[in-house]
Design a protein around this motif. Structure first.
Motif, PDB file in Angstrom:
ATOM      1  N   ASN A   1     -35.784  50.805 -52.229  1.00 20.64           N
ATOM      2  CA  ASN A   1     -35.373  49.421 -51.978  1.00 20.64           C
ATOM      3  C   ASN A   1     -33.860  49.296 -51.812  1.00 20.64           C
ATOM      4  N   GLN A   2     -33.144  50.416 -51.921  1.00 18.81           N
ATOM      5  CA  GLN A   2     -31.692  50.401 -51.747  1.00 18.81           C
ATOM      6  C   GLN A   2     -31.322  51.135 -50.467  1.00 18.81           C
ATOM      7  N   PHE A   3     -30.371  50.560 -49.748  1.00 18.23           N
ATOM      8  CA  PHE A   3     -29.965  51.093 -48.452  1.00 18.23           C
ATOM      9  C   PHE A   3     -28.487  51.437 -48.449  1.00 18.23           C
ATOM     10  N   VAL A   4     -28.101  52.277 -47.498  1.00 22.46           N
ATOM     11  CA  VAL A   4     -26.718  52.699 -47.323  1.00 22.46           C
ATOM     12  C   VAL A   4     -26.402  52.668 -45.833  1.00 22.46           C
TER      13      VAL A   4
ATOM     14  N   ALA B   1     -23.053  40.408 -45.170  1.00 28.44           N
ATOM     15  CA  ALA B   1     -23.252  39.514 -46.322  1.00 28.44           C
ATOM     16  C   ALA B   1     -24.553  38.724 -46.187  1.00 28.44           C
ATOM     17  N   GLY B   2     -24.882  38.300 -44.976  1.00 24.31           N
ATOM     18  CA  GLY B   2     -26.101  37.534 -44.742  1.00 24.31           C
ATOM     19  C   GLY B   2     -27.375  38.328 -44.947  1.00 24.31           C
ATOM     20  N   HIS B   3     -27.276  39.644 -44.978  1.00 23.67           N
ATOM     21  CA  HIS B   3     -28.447  40.493 -45.188  1.00 23.67           C
ATOM     22  C   HIS B   3     -28.608  40.933 -46.640  1.00 23.67           C
ATOM     23  N   LEU B   4     -27.558  40.786 -47.443  1.00 27.10           N
ATOM     24  CA  LEU B   4     -27.616  41.250 -48.827  1.00 27.10           C
ATOM     25  C   LEU B   4     -28.535  40.374 -49.671  1.00 27.10           C
ATOM     26  N   ALA B   5     -29.298  41.020 -50.546  1.00 28.95           N
ATOM     27  CA  ALA B   5     -30.125  40.283 -51.491  1.00 28.95           C
ATOM     28  C   ALA B   5     -29.205  39.522 -52.439  1.00 28.95           C
ATOM     29  N   PRO B   6     -29.660  38.391 -52.990  1.00 26.75           N
ATOM     30  CA  PRO B   6     -28.821  37.627 -53.919  1.00 26.75           C
ATOM     31  C   PRO B   6     -28.291  38.509 -55.058  1.00 26.75           C
ATOM     32  N   GLY B   7     -26.985  38.362 -55.300  1.00 22.64           N
ATOM     33  CA  GLY B   7     -26.346  39.111 -56.372  1.00 22.64           C
ATOM     34  C   GLY B   7     -25.899  40.514 -55.998  1.00 22.64           C
ATOM     35  N   GLU B   8     -26.202  40.969 -54.794  1.00 21.46           N
ATOM     36  CA  GLU B   8     -25.826  42.325 -54.379  1.00 21.46           C
ATOM     37  C   GLU B   8     -24.394  42.355 -53.844  1.00 21.46           C
ATOM     38  N   VAL B   9     -23.777  43.518 -53.979  1.00 21.07           N
ATOM     39  CA  VAL B   9     -22.436  43.769 -53.459  1.00 21.07           C
ATOM     40  C   VAL B   9     -22.475  45.060 -52.657  1.00 21.07           C
ATOM     41  N   ALA B  10     -21.991  45.004 -51.442  1.00 21.33           N
ATOM     42  CA  ALA B  10     -21.853  46.198 -50.611  1.00 21.33           C
ATOM     43  C   ALA B  10     -20.374  46.567 -50.570  1.00 21.33           C
ATOM     44  N   ILE B  11     -20.096  47.834 -50.761  1.00 25.18           N
ATOM     45  CA  ILE B  11     -18.731  48.338 -50.681  1.00 25.18           C
ATOM     46  C   ILE B  11     -18.692  49.344 -49.539  1.00 25.18           C
ATOM     47  N   LEU B  12     -17.874  49.041 -48.533  1.00 23.91           N
ATOM     48  CA  LEU B  12     -17.751  49.887 -47.352  1.00 23.91           C
ATOM     49  C   LEU B  12     -16.405  50.581 -47.382  1.00 23.91           C
ATOM     50  N   GLU B  13     -16.432  51.911 -47.366  1.00 19.58           N
ATOM     51  CA  GLU B  13     -15.216  52.707 -47.427  1.00 19.58           C
ATOM     52  C   GLU B  13     -15.002  53.434 -46.110  1.00 19.58           C
ATOM     53  N   GLU B  14     -13.735  53.637 -45.761  1.00 19.64           N
ATOM     54  CA  GLU B  14     -13.389  54.417 -44.575  1.00 19.64           C
ATOM     55  C   GLU B  14     -12.145  55.228 -44.861  1.00 19.64           C
ATOM     56  N   VAL B  15     -12.161  56.491 -44.457  1.00 19.16           N
ATOM     57  CA  VAL B  15     -10.992  57.357 -44.522  1.00 19.16           C
ATOM     58  C   VAL B  15     -10.881  58.071 -43.192  1.00 19.16           C
ATOM     59  N   GLY B  16      -9.659  58.392 -42.796  1.00 19.83           N
ATOM     60  CA  GLY B  16      -9.491  59.095 -41.538  1.00 19.83           C
ATOM     61  C   GLY B  16      -8.043  59.438 -41.292  1.00 19.83           C
ATOM     62  N   ALA B  17      -7.823  60.078 -40.152  1.00 14.73           N
ATOM     63  CA  ALA B  17      -6.474  60.501 -39.802  1.00 14.73           C
ATOM     64  C   ALA B  17      -6.346  60.631 -38.299  1.00 14.73           C
TER      65      ALA B  17
ATOM     66  N   GLY C   1     -12.434  59.647 -38.203  1.00 11.85           N
ATOM     67  CA  GLY C   1     -12.690  59.020 -39.487  1.00 11.85           C
ATOM     68  C   GLY C   1     -14.094  59.272 -39.983  1.00 11.85           C
ATOM     69  N   SER C   2     -14.279  58.926 -41.223  1.00  6.60           N
ATOM     70  CA  SER C   2     -15.594  58.954 -41.861  1.00  6.60           C
ATOM     71  C   SER C   2     -15.744  57.656 -42.626  1.00  6.60           C
ATOM     72  N   ALA C   3     -16.962  57.135 -42.639  1.00 10.55           N
ATOM     73  CA  ALA C   3     -17.181  55.872 -43.342  1.00 10.55           C
ATOM     74  C   ALA C   3     -18.592  55.837 -43.901  1.00 10.55           C
ATOM     75  N   ARG C   4     -18.720  55.212 -45.048  1.00 12.46           N
ATOM     76  CA  ARG C   4     -20.024  55.017 -45.672  1.00 12.46           C
ATOM     77  C   ARG C   4     -19.931  53.859 -46.640  1.00 12.46           C
ATOM     78  N   SER C   5     -21.088  53.386 -47.064  1.00 16.67           N
ATOM     79  CA  SER C   5     -21.133  52.318 -48.061  1.00 16.67           C
ATOM     80  C   SER C   5     -21.755  52.857 -49.339  1.00 16.67           C
ATOM     81  N   ASN C   6     -21.767  52.004 -50.329  1.00 17.58           N
ATOM     82  CA  ASN C   6     -22.566  52.279 -51.513  1.00 17.58           C
ATOM     83  C   ASN C   6     -24.015  51.918 -51.182  1.00 17.58           C
ATOM     84  N   TYR C   7     -24.899  52.041 -52.154  1.00 18.09           N
ATOM     85  CA  TYR C   7     -26.287  51.616 -51.970  1.00 18.09           C
ATOM     86  C   TYR C   7     -26.426  50.171 -52.420  1.00 18.09           C
TER      87      TYR C   7
END
Length: 137
Positions: A41-44, A76-92, A6-12
């Protein structure tokens, strides 16, 4: 037996405290933290590719024992107020089974998840047919 690859990553996203976030990231097997080139100031979150390659579901202690990991809740506990993290994964697993999903988590700990398998329910709800086979064997 085939291995899942698989491969996985998030947004910033922005975090509350970079030091605490990086220390937490060091406890996640196979996960790498990087930052946005144009906005330091943005992480992935990235997962190293290879066997597995998906988001970790456990954390190993010094003896090698696995304890359950709620990656999304902890993040979620590490996100700055108002931030949204989207974590995607695809694989086979060879081409027997394909997987694809995304989980969004906000700084309040709320989650939204979608999977490519959701299509089967959507097709049934749309009344497109009763005999829908799975894209797997």
């Amino acid at each position: 037996m085939a291995n899942y690859v698989g491969s996985a990553r998030s947004n910033y996203f922005r975090v509350r405290d970079e030091g605490e976030f990086r220390r937490w990231g060091e406890t996640l097997p196979g996960v790498v933290i990087d930052r946005e080139e144009d906005d330091p100031n943005q992480f992935v979150l990235l997962v190293e590719t290879g066997d597995d390659g998906g988001w970790p579901t456990c954390r190993f202690d010094e003896e090698g024992d696995c304890s359950d990991l709620d990656l999304f809740g902890e993040l979620a506990g590490h996100l700055a107020p108002g931030e949204v993290a989207i974590l995607e994964e695809v694989g086979a697993e060879k081409l027997r089974y394909l997987i694809g999903y995304a989980v969004a988590v906000n700084s309040s700990g709320e989650r939204i998840a979608v999977s490519i398998d959701d299509i089967y329910e959507r097709v049934r709800e749309a009344g497109w047919g009763e005999h829908i086979t799975s894209a797997a064997y």
